[in-house]
Design an enzyme around this catalytic site. Sequence first.
Site, mmCIF file in Angstrom:
data_model
loop_
_atom_site.group_PDB
_atom_site.id
_atom_site.type_symbol
_atom_site.label_atom_id
_atom_site.label_comp_id
_atom_site.label_asym_id
_atom_site.label_seq_id
_atom_site.Cartn_x
_atom_site.Cartn_y
_atom_site.Cartn_z
ATOM 1 N N ASP A 80 0.832 -1.210 0.000
ATOM 2 C CA ASP A 80 0.000 0.000 0.000
ATOM 3 C C ASP A 80 0.865 1.259 0.000
ATOM 4 O OD1 ASP A 80 -2.656 0.636 -0.122
ATOM 5 O OD2 ASP A 80 -3.110 0.145 1.966
ATOM 6 N N GLU A 111 -5.099 4.805 -3.213
ATOM 7 C CA GLU A 111 -6.498 5.236 -3.141
ATOM 8 C C GLU A 111 -6.751 6.407 -4.089
ATOM 9 O OE1 GLU A 111 -7.542 6.076 0.951
ATOM 10 O OE2 GLU A 111 -6.784 4.133 1.633
ATOM 11 N N GLU A 178 -14.403 -0.344 -1.465
ATOM 12 C CA GLU A 178 -14.595 -0.363 -0.009
ATOM 13 C C GLU A 178 -15.824 0.463 0.384
ATOM 14 O OE1 GLU A 178 -11.171 0.441 2.453
ATOM 15 O OE2 GLU A 178 -12.380 0.409 4.283
HETATM 16 O O1 KIV Z 1 -5.120 -0.846 4.322
HETATM 17 C C1 KIV Z 1 -5.844 -1.830 4.115
HETATM 18 O O2 KIV Z 1 -5.786 -2.851 4.816
HETATM 19 C C2 KIV Z 1 -6.775 -1.741 2.994
HETATM 20 C C3 KIV Z 1 -7.850 -2.783 2.919
HETATM 21 C C4 KIV Z 1 -8.856 -2.520 3.955
HETATM 22 C C5 KIV Z 1 -8.435 -2.885 1.563
HETATM 23 O O3 KIV Z 1 -6.686 -0.875 2.209
#
Ligand code: KIV
Length: 260
Positions: A80, A111, A178
């Site tokens: 992420d 995002e 989400e």
């Molecule tokens: O940060 C995370 O764990 C996420 C998931 C909830 C999709 O983005």
Amino acid sequence: MTTINTIQKKKGIEKITAITAYDALFGRIFDSYVDFILVGDSLSQSFGGHKDTLAIGIDEMIYHTKAVCKGANQSLIVGDMSFGSYQNETMAIKNAVRFYKETQAGAIKLEGGSARAKIIQSIIQEGIAVMGHIGLMPQFARSEGGYKIKGKDDQSITQLKEDALALQEAGVFAIVLEGIKSEVATEITQMLTIPTIGIGSGANCDGQILVWSDAFGFFTEFKPKFVRRYLEGEQILKQALQAYIDDVKAQRFPSQEESY
Ligand code: KIV
């Protein structure tokens, strides 16, 4: 080994499964069971003790992604991008490239919808696979005044559809949906040729993801409606911890066999 192609081929054929992990230990446990493991910035809340996901930085995300990659070598690993690490094209490419150079992640996730499509396209053009994330975006929760379910009115529905199409056009290989009303997530899933991965977005997404500490009952401060607890982890762990403490106090541990 699962690749983005393996995941894409499952659309319409078989549900895609995913869970988060943040270290080598749990990366190894979850490896090969799920199609992909997300090293999510949820780490900031679930394990860092912060109120939201904003505090975590790119160095920490890379550290944890590296660790998960050490533990898992079958499932696809997705790292992420943290809040503030993709504010403009130059910064986004620099940080996305770091994920590929410094970790073994197969893809990154960030995002944002149409407003971020150009940046996402530029990252993909550098040869980095990207997973999109629209709907309730935790990195926007503070500015939006909380965690708000999306797709409740016409304007929101139109925006979500525009965002999904813009990301597909930009070249993302899949999109996390989400906190989106089920019927809207269903429509988006049917509209796209790439897979959708749902979290709090109903049963008709192409796959599902959960944060592991939510799913296994270790994060118990609150339980969103969409979380199903597959284990009462905290309770079970505390029982085991108490058993250990009792054994030490009663001098039952260590035994002769457990001593040198
Ligand atoms: O940060 C995370 O764990 C996420 C998931 C909830 C999709 O983005």
